[in-house]
Design a protein around this motif. Structure first.
Motif, PDB file in Angstrom:
ATOM      1  N   LYS A  61       0.827  -1.204   0.000  1.00 19.22           N
ATOM      2  CA  LYS A  61       0.000   0.000   0.000  1.00 19.22           C
ATOM      3  C   LYS A  61       0.861   1.253   0.000  1.00 19.22           C
ATOM      4  O   LYS A  61       1.830   1.360   0.761  1.00 19.22           O
ATOM      5  N   SER A  62       0.456   2.215  -0.837  1.00 17.29           N
ATOM      6  CA  SER A  62       1.155   3.497  -0.913  1.00 17.29           C
ATOM      7  C   SER A  62       0.713   4.412   0.222  1.00 17.29           C
ATOM      8  O   SER A  62      -0.433   4.362   0.668  1.00 17.29           O
ATOM      9  N   ASN A  63       1.633   5.272   0.641  1.00 17.42           N
ATOM     10  CA  ASN A  63       1.317   6.222   1.699  1.00 17.42           C
ATOM     11  C   ASN A  63       0.865   7.567   1.155  1.00 17.42           C
ATOM     12  O   ASN A  63       0.468   8.448   1.905  1.00 17.42           O
ATOM     13  N   LYS A  64       0.926   7.752  -0.185  1.00 17.05           N
ATOM     14  CA  LYS A  64       0.617   9.055  -0.762  1.00 17.05           C
ATOM     15  C   LYS A  64      -0.338   8.938  -1.932  1.00 17.05           C
ATOM     16  O   LYS A  64      -0.437   7.897  -2.575  1.00 17.05           O
ATOM     17  N   LEU A  65      -1.034  10.054  -2.210  1.00 14.96           N
ATOM     18  CA  LEU A  65      -1.937  10.104  -3.351  1.00 14.96           C
ATOM     19  C   LEU A  65      -1.187  10.379  -4.643  1.00 14.96           C
ATOM     20  O   LEU A  65      -1.635  10.013  -5.718  1.00 14.96           O
ATOM     21  N   ILE A  66      -0.043  11.033  -4.544  1.00 15.06           N
ATOM     22  CA  ILE A  66       0.729  11.368  -5.733  1.00 15.06           C
ATOM     23  C   ILE A  66       2.111  10.745  -5.636  1.00 15.06           C
ATOM     24  O   ILE A  66       2.580  10.395  -4.564  1.00 15.06           O
ATOM     25  N   ASP A  67       2.755  10.618  -6.785  1.00 14.40           N
ATOM     26  CA  ASP A  67       4.041   9.929  -6.869  1.00 14.40           C
ATOM     27  C   ASP A  67       5.204  10.891  -6.605  1.00 14.40           C
ATOM     28  O   ASP A  67       5.874  11.344  -7.511  1.00 14.40           O
ATOM     29  N   PHE A  68       5.436  11.228  -5.343  1.00 16.98           N
ATOM     30  CA  PHE A  68       6.572  12.061  -4.960  1.00 16.98           C
ATOM     31  C   PHE A  68       7.145  11.484  -3.680  1.00 16.98           C
ATOM     32  O   PHE A  68       6.556  11.575  -2.620  1.00 16.98           O
ATOM     33  N   GLN A  69       8.322  10.856  -3.795  1.00 16.08           N
ATOM     34  CA  GLN A  69       8.907  10.111  -2.682  1.00 16.08           C
ATOM     35  C   GLN A  69       7.872   9.141  -2.108  1.00 16.08           C
ATOM     36  O   GLN A  69       7.713   9.016  -0.894  1.00 16.08           O
ATOM     37  N   GLN A  70       7.187   8.474  -3.017  1.00 17.02           N
ATOM     38  CA  GLN A  70       6.121   7.544  -2.649  1.00 17.02           C
ATOM     39  C   GLN A  70       6.701   6.334  -1.925  1.00 17.02           C
ATOM     40  O   GLN A  70       7.675   5.742  -2.372  1.00 17.02           O
TER      41      GLN A  70
END
Length: 197
Positions: A61-70
């Motif tokens: 699971k990703s911690n962010k909505l956008i791909d920046f230091q995801q």
């Protein structure tokens, strides 16, 4: 994690709307089925025992909505944290890099694109009318997973293909390593980098 027989083979399903692939071992036995959930706010990847999707083994699971230091957190079916993977987006224009962390958030391994020129030529070639469709056959990146002593542990290679996407995972060391965490990290990397080459 089961006792894996290398090399492993990841094959994406061409006809599927989802970003998913099957993983097989050196003997052609199915070992995992990996599927990225669609229509979700955050990236969410499920790893099943097989294509029946009747038994889930891991989640990423990703911690962010956008791909920046995801950062992706990898957990098993009980919710236990296996490790984390952070994509270094700032450098992704030149060389794709993923940092691997253990369950205590200690950075101890990296996955890096072996030859960043392949991505550049693939991007240029892919813009050409008609012949650009062949870029997936001629430009095939590979990635090396290394430990904090810069020793290569795994290599994953994109195989030549016109339409589908196929990757081969080779283990480069005889030393005992955390196959579970590293193979899951390579699976995540493949989903993120699928369109390169």
């Amino acid at each position: 994690m089961k006792d894996l027989q290398y090399p492993l083979h990841f094959t994406f399903r061409v006809t599927s709307l989802s970003n998913d692939f099957s993983a097989k071992d050196a003997n052609g036995n199915s070992i995992y089925y990996v599927r990225e959930k669609i229509f979700t706010w955050r990236d969410h990847i499920m790893v099943y025992r097989d294509e029946s999707k009747s038994e889930i083994l891991y989640e990423l699971k990703s911690n962010k909505l956008i791909d920046f230091q995801q950062t992706f957190t990898i957990t098993d079916h009980t919710g236990k944290v296996i490790g984390k993977v952070r994509r270094k987006s700032i450098k992704s224009l030149w060389r794709s890099t993923f940092n691997l962390m253990d369950p205590q958030d200690k950075l101890d391994h990296t996955i890096k694109e072996k030859n960043p020129w392949v991505k550049m030529w693939d991007g240029l070639f892919g813009e050409l009318p008609l012949v650009g469709m062949l870029s997936g056959y001629f430009f095939n990146p590979s990635y090396i997973l290394r430990n904090d002593q810069d020793e290569p542990i795994f290599e994953i290679i994109k195989e030549p293909s016109f339409f589908g996407r196929k990757f081969t995972v080779q283990k480069l060391t005889d030393k005992p390593v955390d196959d579970e965490r590293f193979v899951l990290s390579l699976m995540l990397m493949v989903l993120m980098e699928r369109d390169n080459g």
